[in-house]
Design an enzyme around this catalytic site. Structure first.
Site, PDB file in Angstrom:
ATOM      1  N   SER A 137      17.520 -49.067 -18.596  1.00 35.16           N
ATOM      2  CA  SER A 137      16.426 -48.295 -18.008  1.00 35.16           C
ATOM      3  C   SER A 137      15.115 -49.035 -18.194  1.00 35.16           C
ATOM      4  O   SER A 137      14.797 -49.484 -19.301  1.00 35.16           O
ATOM      5  CB  SER A 137      16.333 -46.915 -18.662  1.00 35.16           C
ATOM      6  OG  SER A 137      15.171 -46.227 -18.209  1.00 35.16           O
TER       7      SER A 137
ATOM      8  N   LYS B  98      22.452 -42.026 -15.667  1.00 35.60           N
ATOM      9  CA  LYS B  98      21.356 -41.171 -15.207  1.00 35.60           C
ATOM     10  C   LYS B  98      21.667 -39.728 -15.617  1.00 35.60           C
ATOM     11  O   LYS B  98      22.361 -39.486 -16.609  1.00 35.60           O
ATOM     12  CB  LYS B  98      21.183 -41.318 -13.698  1.00 35.60           C
ATOM     13  CG  LYS B  98      20.791 -42.723 -13.241  1.00 35.60           C
ATOM     14  CD  LYS B  98      19.336 -43.021 -13.569  1.00 35.60           C
ATOM     15  CE  LYS B  98      18.878 -44.321 -12.939  1.00 35.60           C
ATOM     16  NZ  LYS B  98      17.430 -44.565 -13.153  1.00 35.60           N
TER      17      LYS B  98
ATOM     18  N   LYS C 155       7.223 -38.161  -9.064  1.00 31.62           N
ATOM     19  CA  LYS C 155       7.547 -37.817 -10.447  1.00 31.62           C
ATOM     20  C   LYS C 155       7.190 -38.971 -11.377  1.00 31.62           C
ATOM     21  O   LYS C 155       6.606 -38.778 -12.447  1.00 31.62           O
ATOM     22  CB  LYS C 155       9.029 -37.483 -10.575  1.00 31.62           C
ATOM     23  CG  LYS C 155       9.457 -37.128 -12.004  1.00 31.62           C
ATOM     24  CD  LYS C 155      10.951 -37.025 -12.151  1.00 31.62           C
ATOM     25  CE  LYS C 155      11.601 -38.395 -12.171  1.00 31.62           C
ATOM     26  NZ  LYS C 155      13.024 -38.364 -12.591  1.00 31.62           N
ATOM     27  N   SER C 156       7.548 -40.184 -10.990  1.00 33.67           N
ATOM     28  CA  SER C 156       7.307 -41.353 -11.836  1.00 33.67           C
ATOM     29  C   SER C 156       5.824 -41.574 -12.068  1.00 33.67           C
ATOM     30  O   SER C 156       5.388 -41.862 -13.194  1.00 33.67           O
ATOM     31  CB  SER C 156       7.919 -42.603 -11.199  1.00 33.67           C
ATOM     32  OG  SER C 156       9.305 -42.455 -11.028  1.00 33.67           O
TER      33      SER C 156
ATOM     34  N   LYS D  25      14.301 -29.754 -10.755  1.00 38.23           N
ATOM     35  CA  LYS D  25      13.890 -30.854 -11.627  1.00 38.23           C
ATOM     36  C   LYS D  25      12.756 -31.655 -11.007  1.00 38.23           C
ATOM     37  O   LYS D  25      11.811 -32.047 -11.700  1.00 38.23           O
ATOM     38  CB  LYS D  25      15.087 -31.762 -11.917  1.00 38.23           C
ATOM     39  CG  LYS D  25      14.779 -32.962 -12.786  1.00 38.23           C
ATOM     40  CD  LYS D  25      16.043 -33.760 -13.059  1.00 38.23           C
ATOM     41  CE  LYS D  25      15.758 -35.044 -13.807  1.00 38.23           C
ATOM     42  NZ  LYS D  25      15.275 -34.822 -15.176  1.00 38.23           N
TER      43      LYS D  25
ATOM     44  N   ASP E 128      17.689 -45.356  -7.674  1.00 38.87           N
ATOM     45  CA  ASP E 128      17.583 -43.905  -7.493  1.00 38.87           C
ATOM     46  C   ASP E 128      17.909 -43.488  -6.066  1.00 38.87           C
ATOM     47  O   ASP E 128      18.189 -42.310  -5.815  1.00 38.87           O
ATOM     48  CB  ASP E 128      16.174 -43.421  -7.863  1.00 38.87           C
ATOM     49  CG  ASP E 128      16.033 -43.143  -9.359  1.00 38.87           C
ATOM     50  OD1 ASP E 128      17.054 -43.184 -10.077  1.00 38.87           O
ATOM     51  OD2 ASP E 128      14.907 -42.898  -9.806  1.00 38.87           O
TER      52      ASP E 128
ATOM     53  N   ASN F   1      23.463 -49.138 -13.786  1.00 39.60           N
ATOM     54  CA  ASN F   1      22.581 -48.202 -14.496  1.00 39.60           C
ATOM     55  C   ASN F   1      22.643 -46.788 -13.934  1.00 39.60           C
ATOM     56  O   ASN F   1      22.235 -45.837 -14.591  1.00 39.60           O
ATOM     57  CB  ASN F   1      21.138 -48.698 -14.481  1.00 39.60           C
ATOM     58  CG  ASN F   1      20.495 -48.630 -13.114  1.00 39.60           C
ATOM     59  OD1 ASN F   1      21.080 -49.078 -12.125  1.00 39.60           O
ATOM     60  ND2 ASN F   1      19.291 -48.091 -13.046  1.00 39.60           N
TER      61      ASN F   1
ATOM     62  N   GLN G   4      12.428 -47.535 -18.163  1.00 39.99           N
ATOM     63  CA  GLN G   4      11.544 -46.607 -18.879  1.00 39.99           C
ATOM     64  C   GLN G   4      11.311 -47.037 -20.324  1.00 39.99           C
ATOM     65  O   GLN G   4      10.267 -46.723 -20.899  1.00 39.99           O
ATOM     66  CB  GLN G   4      12.107 -45.187 -18.826  1.00 39.99           C
ATOM     67  CG  GLN G   4      12.028 -44.559 -17.443  1.00 39.99           C
ATOM     68  CD  GLN G   4      12.666 -43.185 -17.395  1.00 39.99           C
ATOM     69  OE1 GLN G   4      13.109 -42.653 -18.415  1.00 39.99           O
ATOM     70  NE2 GLN G   4      12.725 -42.611 -16.208  1.00 39.99           N
TER      71      GLN G   4
ATOM     72  N   ARG H 289      19.536 -35.330  -7.532  1.00 39.57           N
ATOM     73  CA  ARG H 289      19.680 -36.340  -6.484  1.00 39.57           C
ATOM     74  C   ARG H 289      21.026 -36.237  -5.768  1.00 39.57           C
ATOM     75  O   ARG H 289      21.129 -36.595  -4.594  1.00 39.57           O
ATOM     76  CB  ARG H 289      19.460 -37.733  -7.056  1.00 39.57           C
ATOM     77  CG  ARG H 289      18.081 -37.906  -7.666  1.00 39.57           C
ATOM     78  CD  ARG H 289      17.485 -39.281  -7.452  1.00 39.57           C
ATOM     79  NE  ARG H 289      16.152 -39.352  -8.066  1.00 39.57           N
ATOM     80  CZ  ARG H 289      15.048 -38.938  -7.492  1.00 39.57           C
ATOM     81  NH1 ARG H 289      15.084 -38.408  -6.274  1.00 39.57           N
ATOM     82  NH2 ARG H 289      13.886 -39.029  -8.118  1.00 39.57           N
TER      83      ARG H 289
END
Length: 414
Positions: A156, A324, A10-11, A394, A297, A320, A158, A369
């Site tokens: 994050s 999520k 996905k990333s 997802k 994750d 973190n 991201q 997850r």
């Protein structure tokens, strides 16, 4: 030994879609992930006016270095954090245009403030249309000059990835000084992929210098998702089986493959070659204390198998995970307690004691997850159920079917 093909990362898919849209020319992505998140990303690109052609095992994206073709667009980012953070950043680089972004109720709760404040620092006309620092938001694009900024990426990575990928689209490039950074291996993925699209970022400590000049199109192969692979690796370690995942070897981009090192510390046998990773075990797991800041994750994967270890499992530096899709640390703790397991938690840690788990209905909080992690626990504790098993769409819509097939094959000794 069971060999299993894991869907694309996905990333990596999300980053590749951004880079392809920004590149000069047409990019072909090989074996991209087909899931709700990536479908939402491609739908968003289409709404912004990018041409995306999807075939079963390859996607073609016609890049637009000048920015979105649409002068006015509304984009719904669904549940996708990468979609919700990357697409507004991509749209901000347009010479002109008005772009409105919204997301699901779940994604609306997740933070955006460090990224949107950084964009404002760069001169982007951006407003939050509801709660400050959250979706929905509107961007009145007029290009981005570039320059220097300071970023806190402690919630994050991201935020940093979005700005790094923006850098080559600015007039002068970017110089980003990072004060806090979580999930650092994901930033390494970004830097490696930017090189693949023709951009070299200079890193000196926690300062990143990104040159202007844009990207060039390419053909890019998406490697299997290491986070998804963690469930199958954990299943092998928990049940005394052996599994090999091709495509995730010593050259893999994704830091979450380091989850296998956690399993090694728990006495599983791990072998990594240039093009695959194998995990096998006799089913006996040792407890440990482990810092999972960089591979958070996979924290739920470890939490779900922790009760079956011979001594406590303590997972540290994972604050973190509380921001999520849900508060994953607390969700894991609540579900394990429902299974009769003794659990202690703190602001950024969870400690799980050995026990004899009983089956229960897992409260998923709509988090893919949580479902996939506790599916692994179900191999030793039959009778588990889930209040929302379908939320795996997802990232892995066929997870339940593929996981059941894996269990059947490995039980047969394939």
């Amino acid at each position: 030994m069971t060999v299993i093909d894991i869907p694309g990362s996905k990333s990596v898919t999300a980053r590749a879609l951004f880079l392809a849209a920004a590149a000069d020319g047409t990019t072909t992505l090989l074996r991209p992930l087909h899931s709700d998140d990536t479908e939402g990303f491609t739908e968003g690109l289409t709404r912004l006016g990018y041409a995306v052609v999807r075939e079963p095992d390859r996607w073609h994206i016609e890049g637009r270095p000048s920015g979105p073709a649409a002068a006015d667009a509304e984009v719904h980012c669904r549940d996708g954090a990468t979609t919700a953070r990357f697409l507004p950043t991509l749209a901000a680089a347009a010479a002109s245009g008005t772009y409105r972004f919204d997301a699901s109720a779940q994604m609306r709760r997740r933070p955006l403030a460090p990224l949107t404040e950084a964009l404002r620092t760069l001169g982007v006309d951006l407003r939050h249309d509801g709660a400050e620092g959250h979706h929905p938001l509107t961007i009145q694009a007029s290009g981005v000059k570039g320059g220097g900024l300071t970023l806190d990426a402690g919630e994050s990575s991201q935020y940093l990835t979005a700005l790094l990928m923006l850098g080559p689209l600015t007039a002068e490039g970017l110089r980003i000084e990072v004060t806090e950074l979580v999930s650092a291996p994901y930033v390494e993925i970004t830097l490696a992929m930017m090189r693949g699209f023709g951009v070299e970022v200079v890193r000196e400590g926690n300062t990143f210098t990104v040159p202007p000049g844009g990207y060039r199109a390419t053909t890019y192969a998406i490697e299997p998702d290491a986070s998804t692979a963690s469930y199958f690796f954990a299943a092998a370690a928990l049940t005394g089986r052996e599994v090999t995942v091709p495509g995730l070897g010593t050259g893999a981009l994704q830091g979450d493959l380091r989850f296998t090192e956690v399993l090694r510390r728990m006495d599983a046998d791990v072998r990594t070659t240039s093009d695959s990773t194998t995990v096998r075990s006799d089913g006996r797991l040792a407890g440990l204390t482990v810092n999972m800041r960089d591979i958070s994750d996979t924290m739920p994967t470890l939490a779900a198998i922790a009760p079956y270890a011979s001594s406590p499992v303590r997972i540290e530096d994972v604050a973190n995970t509380r921001v999520k899709e849900c508060d994953r640390l607390e969700a894991c703790a609540q579900n394990l307690r429902s299974m009769g397991i003794t659990v202690r938690t703190g602001p950024d840690w969870i400690e799980i004691h050995p026990g004899t788990p009983r089956p229960t209905e897992i409260a998923t909080h709509g988090d893919h997850r949580i479902v996939m992690s506790f599916a692994v626990a179900g191999l030793r504790t039959p009778g588990m159920s889930y209040d929302d098993p379908g939320c795996v769409r997802k990232t892995f819509p066929r997870f339940h079917e593929e996981f059941a097939a894996f269990v059947e094959r490995s039980s047969a000794g394939e």
